[in-house]
Design an enzyme around this catalytic site. Structure first.
Site, PDB file in Angstrom:
ATOM      1  N   ASP A  40     -10.597 -86.813  51.278  1.00 55.27           N
ATOM      2  CA  ASP A  40     -10.839 -85.353  52.478  1.00 55.27           C
ATOM      3  C   ASP A  40     -11.993 -85.455  53.342  1.00 55.27           C
ATOM      4  OD1 ASP A  40      -8.176 -85.587  51.096  1.00 55.27           O
ATOM      5  OD2 ASP A  40      -9.776 -84.064  48.957  1.00 55.27           O
ATOM      6  N   GLU A 216      -0.001 -80.548  54.189  1.00 57.94           N
ATOM      7  CA  GLU A 216      -1.322 -79.944  53.512  1.00 57.94           C
ATOM      8  C   GLU A 216      -3.114 -80.325  54.501  1.00 57.94           C
ATOM      9  OE1 GLU A 216      -1.681 -81.193  49.848  1.00 57.94           O
ATOM     10  OE2 GLU A 216      -2.367 -83.146  50.722  1.00 57.94           O
TER      11      GLU A 216
END
Length: 473
Positions: A40, A216
């Protein structure tokens, strides 16, 4: 042989030899991966000349930062822990997906966290940092970002369009049999949204619902009067991929009807380059400010034992983001580990790039897929001091000349192949700001285009020299 020489002597390239403009966005190359075991990833370039990097650590227990004056420098930069999970209660587990932003003179880190007594009670939180350097700043917890529901929510990111600051994030709608959708709202301050959030995207396509129904990790980039929002879809294994939303920058971004969603993913696993599950990206810019850079994580293998969230080997990677003629982004493919590829545009036919087509090398405009026109400039197969041009989407295949025609072929390990696929990189014959490639085993012959196909020939006219000059992009 005599016929080939005679043919080369009489070749006249079509069109003008006038110089094309030097590209606005010259080549930038990096060596991947940037950071092992960092998922991420978020890289923020600040006005102080530093890049700031944060990412999820596999222990899910802290927030770390690095800084360097170059993107590559982040790979060896000192890493500092700026915050550690709570020993109990909220913010006590699953510390995920931090992002760092600089807003109104202060630093802000957005992140997701569960609770020590309920690790899946994932919510979004904000830290505020005071000080010029966030690695040494004083950090304070600003608390949870409250949304329309008290439900699973994560992956907050913030951006400004038309003077308005927005927050985008992923959240579960309690009334829907879904995992997460992507939402957007205006912000009253860096830790508070205002007004009614709007749902921009729900996982409905087959590629968004493998393993889990997931949208997401939104990330925003603006270009040419448009706003593009990438997002990640499906489970976090090799099925993880990127989708894309787009809107006009002048439109009401809080009207979901003003956003267009791509029906196909824009960035997916690639077995040829051994890159699997690319996703949860962010965007930054190159050191010269002239290229957009895609930042993301993936794995170097497909098969995972057990829950992918327990596999620590997602790693941070970067590569140049290209733009199509219509102003839309072209993500290409997740390129192989090592040096990132570049494109070579013609000096005298500005919209045409070297590409392979059915293994024959040529120059062409509007290349699709993008990776057909991407090549890694690597150490020459004959040794240092020379270069070879390796295909981005066919690793192990190189541009080589055969009967003075240029083809893309697999390295067969022979000395002949190595010689035919090796070149000396020279300053552009028609413009020293460009590049020309001289044959290693036929000195004086250069890669040039003629009737859009590539050959190695000895340039003797201004047209020849123009045809043998390229710009790296």
């Amino acid at each position: 042989m005599a016929m080939l020489v005679a043919l080369a002597a009489c070749l006249v390239a079509p069109g003008s030899t006038a110089q094309a403009a030097v590209p606005d966005s010259p080549a930038v190359t990096y060596t991947n991966p940037i950071a092992e075991k960092r998922a991420d990833p978020h890289i923020f370039r600040h006005t102080d000349g530093y890049y700031y990097f944060t990412a999820t650590v596999p222990e899910y227990d802290r927030i770390v930062l690095r800084r360097a004056t170059t993107i590559q420098g982040l790979s060896t930069a000192q890493e500092v822990t700026i915050w550690t999970k709570h020993s109990s209660g909220v913010m006590g587990a699953h510390i995920w997906a931090p992002e760092i932003h600089f807003i109104d003179g202060k630093w802000y880190v957005y992140f997701a966290a569960g609770a020590s007594n309920d690790v899946w009670a994932i919510r979004m939180y904000v830290l505020e940092g005071t000080g010029s350097n966030p690695l040494t700043a004083t950090w304070a917890e600003k608390g949870q970002i409250r949304t329309q529901w008290e439900s699973f929510s994560l992956d907050a990111t913030t951006f400004v369009v038309g003077g308005v600051r927005y927050l985008a994030w992923a959240q579960r709608d309690p009334s829907v049999n879904n995992n997460t959708d992507v939402y957007l709202a205006r912000m009253a301050n860096p830790w508070t949204i205002t007004g009614t959030p709007v749902m921009l995207s729900r996982p409905t396509y087959s590629w968004e619902t493998v393993g889990y129904k997931v949208n997401e990790g939104p990330a925003v980039i603006q270009h040419g009067g448009k706003v593009f929002m990438s997002y990640s879809a499906s489970a976090t294994d090799s099925n993880y991929c990127l989708g894309l939303l787009s809107a006009s920058a002048s439109a009401d971004l809080l009207d979901a009807a003003n956003w267009t969603k791509s029906s196909t993913p824009v960035f997916t696993s690639n077995a040829a380059t051994s890159q699997y599950g690319p996703g949860h990206n962010s965007f930054t810019v190159s050191e010269d400010g002239r290229s957009d850079v895609l930042v993301y994580h993936d794995r170097s293998y497909k098969d995972i034992s057990g829950d992918p969230l327990n596999d620590p080997n997602r790693r941070t990677r970067v590569q140049k983001l290209y733009w199509n003629a219509d102003g839309t982004p072209d993500f290409g493919i997740p390129v192989a580990d090592g040096v990132t590829p570049q494109r070579l545009s013609s000096y005298n036919l500005a919209d045409r790039f070297i590409r392979h087509w059915e293994y024959r090398a040529r120059v062409e405009a509007g290349v699709s897929p993008l990776a057909d026109s991407q090549f890694r400039v690597v150490t020459g197969l004959t040794g240092s001091g020379t270069v070879s041009l390796e295909s981005a989407n066919f690793p192990g295949y190189y541009l080589r000349h055969k009967n003075f025609e240029v083809w893309l072929e697999k390295n067969d390990g022979t000395a002949r192949f190595a010689s035919d696929a090796t070149f000396s990189r020279r300053a552009g014959l028609a413009d020293p700001a460009g590049v020309s490639y001289e044959s290693y085993n036929y000195a004086g012959r250069y890669i040039r285009h003629y009737e859009y196909l590539l050959y190695v020939q000895a340039p003797s006219t201004a047209t020849d020299r123009a045809d043998a000059t390229f710009y790296a992009q």
